[in-house]
Design a protein around this motif. Structure first.
Motif, PDB file in Angstrom:
ATOM      1  N   ILE A  63       0.860  -1.183   0.000  1.00 19.64           N
ATOM      2  CA  ILE A  63       0.000   0.000   0.000  1.00 19.64           C
ATOM      3  C   ILE A  63       0.899   1.235   0.000  1.00 19.64           C
ATOM      4  N   ASP A  64       0.392   2.337  -0.570  1.00 15.35           N
ATOM      5  CA  ASP A  64       1.117   3.607  -0.607  1.00 15.35           C
ATOM      6  C   ASP A  64       0.422   4.615   0.300  1.00 15.35           C
ATOM      7  N   ILE A  65       1.225   5.299   1.113  1.00 13.72           N
ATOM      8  CA  ILE A  65       0.692   6.302   2.037  1.00 13.72           C
ATOM      9  C   ILE A  65       1.471   7.604   1.826  1.00 13.72           C
ATOM     10  N   PRO A  66       0.897   8.576   1.114  1.00 13.34           N
ATOM     11  CA  PRO A  66       1.595   9.843   0.890  1.00 13.34           C
ATOM     12  C   PRO A  66       1.287  10.878   1.971  1.00 13.34           C
ATOM     13  N   LYS A  67       2.215  11.792   2.188  1.00 12.03           N
ATOM     14  CA  LYS A  67       2.005  12.938   3.080  1.00 12.03           C
ATOM     15  C   LYS A  67       3.183  13.878   2.884  1.00 12.03           C
ATOM     16  N   SER A  68       2.926  15.173   2.897  1.00 12.75           N
ATOM     17  CA  SER A  68       3.997  16.149   2.704  1.00 12.75           C
ATOM     18  C   SER A  68       4.658  16.503   4.029  1.00 12.75           C
ATOM     19  N   GLY A  69       5.847  17.054   3.932  1.00 16.44           N
ATOM     20  CA  GLY A  69       6.577  17.474   5.126  1.00 16.44           C
ATOM     21  C   GLY A  69       7.521  16.403   5.628  1.00 16.44           C
ATOM     22  N   ASP A  70       8.045  16.623   6.836  1.00 25.44           N
ATOM     23  CA  ASP A  70       8.925  15.645   7.472  1.00 25.44           C
ATOM     24  C   ASP A  70       8.058  14.641   8.221  1.00 25.44           C
ATOM     25  N   VAL A  71       7.848  13.483   7.620  1.00 24.58           N
ATOM     26  CA  VAL A  71       6.904  12.505   8.153  1.00 24.58           C
ATOM     27  C   VAL A  71       7.655  11.283   8.684  1.00 24.58           C
ATOM     28  N   GLN A 126      10.391   4.715  15.773  1.00 21.03           N
ATOM     29  CA  GLN A 126      10.727   5.412  14.541  1.00 21.03           C
ATOM     30  C   GLN A 126      11.965   4.793  13.910  1.00 21.03           C
ATOM     31  N   ILE A 127      11.881   4.543  12.590  1.00 16.11           N
ATOM     32  CA  ILE A 127      13.003   3.915  11.889  1.00 16.11           C
ATOM     33  C   ILE A 127      13.495   4.760  10.722  1.00 16.11           C
ATOM     34  N   GLY A 128      12.783   5.848  10.404  1.00 20.05           N
ATOM     35  CA  GLY A 128      13.211   6.699   9.311  1.00 20.05           C
ATOM     36  C   GLY A 128      12.198   7.781   9.003  1.00 20.05           C
ATOM     37  N   TYR A 129      12.366   8.402   7.821  1.00 17.07           N
ATOM     38  CA  TYR A 129      11.445   9.443   7.375  1.00 17.07           C
ATOM     39  C   TYR A 129      10.947   9.121   5.959  1.00 17.07           C
ATOM     40  N   MET A 130       9.695   9.452   5.703  1.00 18.21           N
ATOM     41  CA  MET A 130       9.091   9.270   4.391  1.00 18.21           C
ATOM     42  C   MET A 130       9.830  10.106   3.355  1.00 18.21           C
ATOM     43  N   GLY A 131       9.959   9.550   2.145  1.00 17.22           N
ATOM     44  CA  GLY A 131      10.659  10.280   1.095  1.00 17.22           C
ATOM     45  C   GLY A 131      10.160   9.901  -0.286  1.00 17.22           C
ATOM     46  N   ASP A 132      10.975  10.173  -1.304  1.00 12.14           N
ATOM     47  CA  ASP A 132      10.610   9.860  -2.683  1.00 12.14           C
ATOM     48  C   ASP A 132      11.799   9.278  -3.429  1.00 12.14           C
ATOM     49  N   THR A 133      12.650   8.537  -2.718  1.00 14.79           N
ATOM     50  CA  THR A 133      13.833   7.950  -3.332  1.00 14.79           C
ATOM     51  C   THR A 133      13.462   6.712  -4.148  1.00 14.79           C
ATOM     52  N   GLY A 134      14.334   6.341  -5.092  1.00 11.56           N
ATOM     53  CA  GLY A 134      14.081   5.179  -5.927  1.00 11.56           C
ATOM     54  C   GLY A 134      13.011   5.455  -6.964  1.00 11.56           C
ATOM     55  N   ASP A 135      12.285   4.437  -7.350  1.00 12.72           N
ATOM     56  CA  ASP A 135      11.247   4.553  -8.377  1.00 12.72           C
ATOM     57  C   ASP A 135       9.945   5.011  -7.722  1.00 12.72           C
ATOM     58  N   ALA A 136       9.897   6.295  -7.378  1.00 12.23           N
ATOM     59  CA  ALA A 136       8.744   6.849  -6.668  1.00 12.23           C
ATOM     60  C   ALA A 136       8.231   8.090  -7.384  1.00 12.23           C
TER      61      ALA A 136
END
Length: 262
Positions: A63-71, A126-136
């Motif tokens: 599943i994909d969960i988008p959100k802007s900012g530092d998530v 917490q293990i990281g932050y949401m981003g757009d790296t790779g094929d995103a």
């Protein structure tokens, strides 16, 4: 009279010593905070934009969960990090194994991650932050669950939605999973079998082929099409000997579920 009383006490003591009981105990539901029945947690904030299943001619295994900012992104279940690295497709990605290696979650397209292989993580850590790296295409978390573990063909993937808690999730534990409102049993897929969706006129539409090892909660049964089990959201699996295994929980679990959700 005193002699008879002391004989009774002695008999009860012997029963206790031998590890027996004269009175059957009533097994109570295991609560959700028991690690053996810990529910998965939502791995981040945001609204799901893309679900598990066929999408634009290819199969989407999570599943994909988008959100802007530092998530922030969180571990969905207690486990051990099996990999944390950069992939050309997943981008910055974390793999976590759970329940002694019987399940594995994937957190992809991260901006950054703060764990490494071998780290033990707790649910909600917490293990990281949401981003757009790779094929995103834009910032989002791509989240997958595999049983028992991830492979390159993703043949062990399963729909995360039924495993994530919501307002219908009860505190009743059944073999490591929390039961949900209206549940009457579960199905384990033994051989590839079709998943169907029914419309208001009971017309069937093919959804996808279910893989061996996938497990689904069952909410109802009827005799249409040779007998079908309702696995939620108007989705049905046909009763086929040798292709599925249907199981029901103990009566006290069903009674307790009805008490919680009358």
């Amino acid at each position: 009279m005193k002699k008879a009383f002391f004989k009774k006490i002695l008999a009860l003591s012997l029963v206790s010593i031998l590890g027996l009981t004269l009175f059957p105990s009533y097994e109570r539901p295991v609560k959700a905070d028991d690690f053996t029945c810990q529910p998965y947690k939502m791995p981040t904030q945001g609204t799901i934009s893309s679900y598990y299943g066929w999408r634009n001619g290819s199969f989407h295994h999570g599943i994909d969960i988008p959100k802007s900012g530092d998530v922030p992104v969180y571990a969905a279940y207690a486990g051990i990090v099996s990999r944390a690295y950069y992939s050309s497709s997943y981008g910055n990605v974390i793999f976590i194994k759970h329940r002694g290696g019987t399940a594995e979650t994937v957190y992809a397209h991260l901006k950054s991650f703060s764990v490494k292989a071998g780290d033990a993580v707790s649910p909600g850590q917490q293990i990281g932050y949401m981003g757009d790296t790779g094929d995103a295409d834009g910032q989002h978390l791509h989240f997958e669950i595999h049983n028992p573990e991830w492979n390159s063909s993703k043949s062990n993937s399963t729909d995360p939605i039924p495993l994530l808690p919501d307002e219908t999730t009860s505190p009743i534990c059944w073999d490591g999973d929390l039961m949900k409102k209206g549940q009457i049993g579960r199905i384990t897929v033994l051989k590839p079998i079709n998943l169907w969706k029914r419309d208001a006129n009971d017309k069937l539409t093919f959804v996808r082929v279910l893989n061996p090892g996938e497990v689904y909660r069952v909410y109802g049964y009827d005799d249409l099409y040779g007998g079908q089990y309702n696995v939620g959201s108007d989705h049905w699996i046909t009763k086929m000997d040798g292709y599925i295994k249907y199981e029901t929980p103990s009566k006290w679990r069903l009674d307790e579920l009805k008490r919680i959700y009358p």
